[in-house]
Design a protein around this motif. Structure first.
Motif, PDB file in Angstrom:
ATOM      1  N   GLY A  21       0.925  -1.206   0.085  1.00 46.57           N
ATOM      2  CA  GLY A  21       0.078   0.037  -0.002  1.00 46.57           C
ATOM      3  C   GLY A  21       1.014   1.252  -0.084  1.00 46.57           C
ATOM      4  O   GLY A  21       2.188   1.276  -0.157  1.00 46.57           O
ATOM      5  N   ALA A  22       0.309   2.389   0.321  1.00 47.79           N
ATOM      6  CA  ALA A  22       0.849   3.705  -0.057  1.00 47.79           C
ATOM      7  C   ALA A  22       2.284   3.815   0.825  1.00 47.79           C
ATOM      8  O   ALA A  22       3.159   4.625   0.670  1.00 47.79           O
ATOM      9  CB  ALA A  22      -0.179   4.810   0.449  1.00 47.79           C
ATOM     10  N   GLY A  23       2.104   2.994   2.035  1.00 48.72           N
ATOM     11  CA  GLY A  23       3.476   2.951   2.931  1.00 48.72           C
ATOM     12  C   GLY A  23       4.676   2.906   2.201  1.00 48.72           C
ATOM     13  O   GLY A  23       5.733   3.303   2.598  1.00 48.72           O
ATOM     14  N   ALA A  26       6.068   5.744   0.391  1.00 45.24           N
ATOM     15  CA  ALA A  26       6.154   7.109   1.193  1.00 45.24           C
ATOM     16  C   ALA A  26       7.469   7.689   1.143  1.00 45.24           C
ATOM     17  O   ALA A  26       7.902   8.692   0.926  1.00 45.24           O
ATOM     18  CB  ALA A  26       5.484   7.000   2.467  1.00 45.24           C
ATOM     19  N   THR A  32       1.080   9.413   1.732  1.00 43.12           N
ATOM     20  CA  THR A  32       0.097   8.260   1.971  1.00 43.12           C
ATOM     21  C   THR A  32      -1.474   9.008   1.823  1.00 43.12           C
ATOM     22  O   THR A  32      -1.512  10.239   2.188  1.00 43.12           O
ATOM     23  CB  THR A  32       0.263   7.461   3.211  1.00 43.12           C
ATOM     24  OG1 THR A  32       0.238   8.538   4.187  1.00 43.12           O
ATOM     25  CG2 THR A  32       1.452   6.730   3.253  1.00 43.12           C
ATOM     26  N   ASN A 101      -1.279   0.372  -4.822  1.00 39.42           N
ATOM     27  CA  ASN A 101      -0.519   1.862  -5.302  1.00 39.42           C
ATOM     28  C   ASN A 101      -0.883   1.887  -6.744  1.00 39.42           C
ATOM     29  O   ASN A 101      -0.686   1.014  -7.630  1.00 39.42           O
ATOM     30  CB  ASN A 101       1.077   2.018  -5.062  1.00 39.42           C
ATOM     31  CG  ASN A 101       1.152   1.921  -3.546  1.00 39.42           C
ATOM     32  OD1 ASN A 101       0.367   2.003  -2.736  1.00 39.42           O
ATOM     33  ND2 ASN A 101       2.111   1.455  -2.980  1.00 39.42           N
ATOM     34  N   HIS A 131      -5.496  -1.120  -8.326  1.00 41.74           N
ATOM     35  CA  HIS A 131      -6.491   0.283  -8.322  1.00 41.74           C
ATOM     36  C   HIS A 131      -5.827   0.915  -9.512  1.00 41.74           C
ATOM     37  O   HIS A 131      -6.207   2.155  -9.701  1.00 41.74           O
ATOM     38  CB  HIS A 131      -6.061   1.173  -6.880  1.00 41.74           C
ATOM     39  CG  HIS A 131      -6.627   0.553  -5.905  1.00 41.74           C
ATOM     40  ND1 HIS A 131      -6.389   1.076  -4.619  1.00 41.74           N
ATOM     41  CD2 HIS A 131      -7.645  -0.472  -5.601  1.00 41.74           C
ATOM     42  CE1 HIS A 131      -7.054   0.337  -3.658  1.00 41.74           C
ATOM     43  NE2 HIS A 131      -7.841  -0.605  -4.441  1.00 41.74           N
ATOM     44  N   VAL A 175      -8.866   2.823 -10.148  1.00 44.29           N
ATOM     45  CA  VAL A 175     -10.382   2.712  -9.638  1.00 44.29           C
ATOM     46  C   VAL A 175     -10.893   3.819  -8.652  1.00 44.29           C
ATOM     47  O   VAL A 175     -10.110   4.144  -7.871  1.00 44.29           O
ATOM     48  CB  VAL A 175     -10.309   1.190  -8.967  1.00 44.29           C
ATOM     49  CG1 VAL A 175     -11.526   0.922  -8.285  1.00 44.29           C
ATOM     50  CG2 VAL A 175      -9.882  -0.002 -10.014  1.00 44.29           C
ATOM     51  N   GLY A 203       3.227  -1.852   4.221  1.00 42.45           N
ATOM     52  CA  GLY A 203       2.906  -0.417   4.249  1.00 42.45           C
ATOM     53  C   GLY A 203       1.344  -0.147   3.810  1.00 42.45           C
ATOM     54  O   GLY A 203       1.038   0.679   2.984  1.00 42.45           O
ATOM     55  N   SER A 204       0.485  -0.776   4.368  1.00 41.12           N
ATOM     56  CA  SER A 204      -1.151  -0.605   4.029  1.00 41.12           C
ATOM     57  C   SER A 204      -1.766  -0.609   5.495  1.00 41.12           C
ATOM     58  O   SER A 204      -1.430  -1.300   6.350  1.00 41.12           O
ATOM     59  CB  SER A 204      -1.588  -1.543   3.249  1.00 41.12           C
ATOM     60  OG  SER A 204      -2.906  -1.370   3.099  1.00 41.12           O
ATOM     61  N   SER A 205      -2.586   0.415   5.521  1.00 39.52           N
ATOM     62  CA  SER A 205      -3.465   0.301   6.717  1.00 39.52           C
ATOM     63  C   SER A 205      -4.496  -0.645   6.760  1.00 39.52           C
ATOM     64  O   SER A 205      -5.024  -0.859   7.805  1.00 39.52           O
ATOM     65  CB  SER A 205      -4.235   1.755   6.772  1.00 39.52           C
ATOM     66  OG  SER A 205      -4.888   1.973   5.646  1.00 39.52           O
ATOM     67  N   LEU A 206      -4.435  -1.479   5.714  1.00 35.52           N
ATOM     68  CA  LEU A 206      -5.387  -2.594   5.813  1.00 35.52           C
ATOM     69  C   LEU A 206      -6.928  -2.197   6.168  1.00 35.52           C
ATOM     70  O   LEU A 206      -7.551  -3.141   6.841  1.00 35.52           O
ATOM     71  CB  LEU A 206      -4.800  -3.865   6.410  1.00 35.52           C
ATOM     72  CG  LEU A 206      -3.443  -4.191   6.057  1.00 35.52           C
ATOM     73  CD1 LEU A 206      -2.802  -5.192   7.065  1.00 35.52           C
ATOM     74  CD2 LEU A 206      -3.438  -4.672   4.627  1.00 35.52           C
ATOM     75  N   ASN A 229       4.494  -2.393   8.727  1.00 33.99           N
ATOM     76  CA  ASN A 229       3.685  -1.131   8.650  1.00 33.99           C
ATOM     77  C   ASN A 229       3.944  -0.202   9.857  1.00 33.99           C
ATOM     78  O   ASN A 229       3.978  -0.766  11.134  1.00 33.99           O
ATOM     79  CB  ASN A 229       2.104  -1.252   8.789  1.00 33.99           C
ATOM     80  CG  ASN A 229       1.607  -0.098   7.919  1.00 33.99           C
ATOM     81  OD1 ASN A 229       1.826   0.221   6.827  1.00 33.99           O
ATOM     82  ND2 ASN A 229       0.514   0.318   8.849  1.00 33.99           N
ATOM     83  N   LEU A 230       4.189   1.096   9.732  1.00 31.06           N
ATOM     84  CA  LEU A 230       4.402   1.778  10.932  1.00 31.06           C
ATOM     85  C   LEU A 230       3.416   1.806  12.020  1.00 31.06           C
ATOM     86  O   LEU A 230       3.717   1.952  13.102  1.00 31.06           O
ATOM     87  CB  LEU A 230       4.744   3.451  10.441  1.00 31.06           C
ATOM     88  CG  LEU A 230       6.187   3.421   9.695  1.00 31.06           C
ATOM     89  CD1 LEU A 230       6.280   4.837   9.362  1.00 31.06           C
ATOM     90  CD2 LEU A 230       7.258   2.935  10.466  1.00 31.06           C
ATOM     91  N   ASP A 246       9.838   0.924   9.460  1.00 24.70           N
ATOM     92  CA  ASP A 246      10.066   1.603   8.203  1.00 24.70           C
ATOM     93  C   ASP A 246      10.227   0.606   6.907  1.00 24.70           C
ATOM     94  O   ASP A 246      11.154  -0.464   7.324  1.00 24.70           O
ATOM     95  CB  ASP A 246      11.074   2.462   8.212  1.00 24.70           C
ATOM     96  CG  ASP A 246      11.009   3.532   6.659  1.00 24.70           C
ATOM     97  OD1 ASP A 246      10.734   4.750   7.160  1.00 24.70           O
ATOM     98  OD2 ASP A 246      11.383   2.954   5.779  1.00 24.70           O
ATOM     99  N   VAL A 247       9.592   0.460   6.114  1.00 29.35           N
ATOM    100  CA  VAL A 247       9.549  -0.379   4.987  1.00 29.35           C
ATOM    101  C   VAL A 247      11.198  -0.465   4.427  1.00 29.35           C
ATOM    102  O   VAL A 247      11.410  -1.477   4.026  1.00 29.35           O
ATOM    103  CB  VAL A 247       8.597  -0.396   3.659  1.00 29.35           C
ATOM    104  CG1 VAL A 247       7.229  -0.490   4.127  1.00 29.35           C
ATOM    105  CG2 VAL A 247       8.696   1.119   3.163  1.00 29.35           C
TER     106      VAL A 247
END
Ligand code: OAD
Length: 260
Positions: A21-23, A26, A32, A101, A131, A175, A203-206, A229-230, A246-247
């Protein structure tokens, strides 16, 4: 330790799937959606809903240009986390990268050997952009896809909404809220999650579907689930290991252990 065990699992697994994901972008300078400085603090999701696009394509495109500037301004490149996944893919430790992403950075980190930039060939890691891709547009009438840059320039120059040669309105090839993910894409993502022996959520809030359910599907099909994920996520409870890191720290370390 945990990371060594996870690396062992990755090495032994038939099918390892990474879900990002966005993380993961970042550290490349792409903001994000949620969390500190998240895009949805500055914009309202409703501005970018499919219904808005249909009702008011002109206003949608004006707002989309601002979002595009906010998210993808200037040069941005794959970072150490994208590169670590690409290296594991080249070493055949990674079957697929499913990403939410739309920045195209996984593809840039793993260019196809034929130089086309399209990494999805038989012997390479599958990259599934769930997406879509923000650097492309698609005509809503004839379906033709085009590189986004010249179209964004036309829109910025006042062509709102920008239109195709056929007269149809262009839509960013992503999307939108209120739009279904293509059925074939979601089927493929679900079957990869089910098949996986190791499923890494990175890196996703899920919190958005299908992000929220894929790790659970993988876990209930017997996969080892790792989360990097942070912030905490609603799936932490079903994960075997959670790295609140951090990724760009966690993934290169994992790669080194897997490839050593
Ligand atoms: P979010 O913005 O919801 O979550 C990003 C997560 O990354 C947050 O939980 C951060 O804590 C974490 N994070 C940020 N920087 C990090 C770093 N350097 N290392 C590790 N973690 C970090 O993004 P997504 O989960 O991708 O959908 O959001 C899912 C979807 O919601 C997006 O694709 C978008 C959005 O609305 C659409 O536009 C359709």
């Amino acid at each position: 330790n945990d990371l060594e065990r996870l690396a062992d699992d990755v090495r032994r697994a038939d099918t390892v799937v990474a879900f990002t994901g966005a993380g993961i972008s970042a550290p490349s300078g792409v903001p994000t959606f949620r969390g500190d400085d998240g895009v949805w603090d500055k914009f309202d999701e409703g501005q970018f809903a499919y219904g808005r696009f249909q009702r008011d394509p002109e206003g949608f495109w004006a707002d989309r240009l601002e979002l595009q500037r906010e998210m993808f301004d200037g040069e941005f490149e794959p970072n150490a986390a994208h590169e670590a996944l690409a290296a594991m893919g080249r070493n055949e430790n990674l079957e697929a990268i499913l990403t939410q992403n739309t920045d195209g950075l996984h593809g840039e980190a793993a260019p196809a050997s034929d130089g086309t930039g399209g990494p999805d060939t038989d012997d390479e890691t599958t990259i599934l952009e769930l997406h879509g891709n923000s650097q492309r547009v698609r005509c809503t009438d004839c379906g033709k896809r085009r590189d986004g840059d010249p179209i964004f320039e036309r829109a910025a120059g006042g062509e709102l909404p920008p239109t195709c040669d056929c007269g149809g309105v262009f839509k960013p090839d992503v999307v939108l809220f209120g739009e279904q993910l293509p059925g074939a894409v979601i089927q493929r993502a679900r079957s990869l999650a089910r098949e996986s022996d190791v499923f890494l959520a990175i890196g996703s809030s899920l919190v958005v579907e299908p992000a929220a359910s894929l790790p659970r599907l993988a876990a209930s099909s017997g996969a080892t689930v790792g989360i990097v994920n942070l912030e905490s996520t609603p799936c932490d409870g079903i994960a075997d290991v959670v790295y609140r890191e951090d990724v760009t720290d966690a993934l290169p370390r994992l790669r080194d252990l897997v490839l050593e």
